[in-house]
Design an enzyme around this catalytic site. Sequence first.
Site, PDB file in Angstrom:
ATOM      1  N   ASP A  12       0.874  -1.155   0.000  1.00  0.00           N
ATOM      2  CA  ASP A  12       0.000   0.000   0.000  1.00  0.00           C
ATOM      3  C   ASP A  12       0.931   1.230   0.000  1.00  0.00           C
ATOM      4  O   ASP A  12       2.122   1.090   0.320  1.00  0.00           O
ATOM      5  CB  ASP A  12      -0.854  -0.054   1.280  1.00  0.00           C
ATOM      6  N   ASP A  14       0.022   5.187   0.980  1.00  0.00           N
ATOM      7  CA  ASP A  14      -0.145   6.124   2.111  1.00  0.00           C
ATOM      8  C   ASP A  14      -0.135   5.408   3.457  1.00  0.00           C
ATOM      9  O   ASP A  14      -0.910   4.479   3.675  1.00  0.00           O
ATOM     10  CB  ASP A  14      -1.486   6.853   1.991  1.00  0.00           C
TER      11      ASP A  14
HETATM   12  O1  M1P Z   1      -4.215   5.644   1.121  1.00  0.00           O
HETATM   13  C1  M1P Z   1      -4.951   5.672  -0.038  1.00  0.00           C
HETATM   14  C2  M1P Z   1      -5.980   6.771   0.025  1.00  0.00           C
HETATM   15  O2  M1P Z   1      -5.326   8.005  -0.182  1.00  0.00           O
HETATM   16  C3  M1P Z   1      -6.135   9.119  -0.162  1.00  0.00           C
HETATM   17  O3  M1P Z   1      -6.771   9.194   1.078  1.00  0.00           O
HETATM   18  P1  M1P Z   1      -6.901  10.526   1.989  1.00  0.00           P
HETATM   19  O4  M1P Z   1      -6.897  11.693   1.086  1.00  0.00           O
HETATM   20  O5  M1P Z   1      -8.184  10.315   2.741  1.00  0.00           O
HETATM   21  O6  M1P Z   1      -5.725  10.524   2.929  1.00  0.00           O
HETATM   22  C4  M1P Z   1      -7.208   9.002  -1.225  1.00  0.00           C
HETATM   23  O7  M1P Z   1      -6.590   9.076  -2.474  1.00  0.00           O
HETATM   24  C5  M1P Z   1      -7.963   7.701  -1.079  1.00  0.00           C
HETATM   25  O8  M1P Z   1      -8.827   7.517  -2.173  1.00  0.00           O
HETATM   26  C6  M1P Z   1      -7.020   6.545  -1.045  1.00  0.00           C
HETATM   27  O9  M1P Z   1      -7.716   5.360  -0.781  1.00  0.00           O
END
Ligand code: M1P
Length: 250
Positions: A12, A14
């Site tokens: 993953d 983020d």
């Molecule tokens: O971690 C993936 C997520 O990243 C973003 O989330 P957020 O802006 O809430 O931190 C978005 O792009 C989300 O769609 C994606 O799953």
Amino acid sequence: MSGRRNVLYLFDVDGTLTKPRQVIQESLKSFILNDVKSRVAVGLVSGSDYTKIVEQMGGEEVTNQFDFIFCENGVVQYRQGELKSVESILSYIGEEKLQKVINFALGYMSKLVLPAKRGNFVEFRSSMINLCPVGRSCSQTERDQFSQFDKEHKLREKFVEALNNEFKGYELSFALGGQISVDVYPAGWDKTYCLRHVADANFDEIHFFGDKTMPGGNDYEIYEDSRTIGHTVTSPDDTREQLKQILYHQ
Ligand code: M1P
């Protein structure tokens, strides 16, 4: 690459390889693309779109070195900078249902009183809609502030519950995105979607590393899937530590 085990490590982005919406640290990037990739195949799977993944990895010359890039949970697939396959939520559910979801979400978000509200509350992507109560054009400070507020008030969890109640029978999934949003996609278009693209490779093991592996998190389904060995991480530093443990102590 010769000498590699027939194993895939899927990451993953983020919260796992980067802090939310930030760029990967040089040391972790180099560790994955040198040490890890010399032993196993490596891939990325994120809810985000291609542009954001490339930005967070530090450019296409970096993403091109991964064996697999699965954007929007794998519903959009790239290899070596080339689009390999894409599906569309619009063709899947149709304009009428899509608008009902968007209208309900905008109505719901319009009633929320938050520390800050900015713009871009609904982001339409190929495979999903991203709903963001604070607005995706918020600053990093406003993002962190919303995230803290959400932890205290469980705002997104309540939003997901309301969406689930309203759209029973629509065969849509509503999942917490990263820090500030909710992802909406057809049932089954979660991160397990990407596994169909690696079925032919017949990997002996597929390891998945993610931080949102709890029920309701967008890593939950792939983490729990019988085709993967799931690893929950708490930060990019933790990812590096767990990788070292797995790679050097097997
Ligand atoms: O971690 C993936 C997520 O990243 C973003 O989330 P957020 O802006 O809430 O931190 C978005 O792009 C989300 O769609 C994606 O799953």
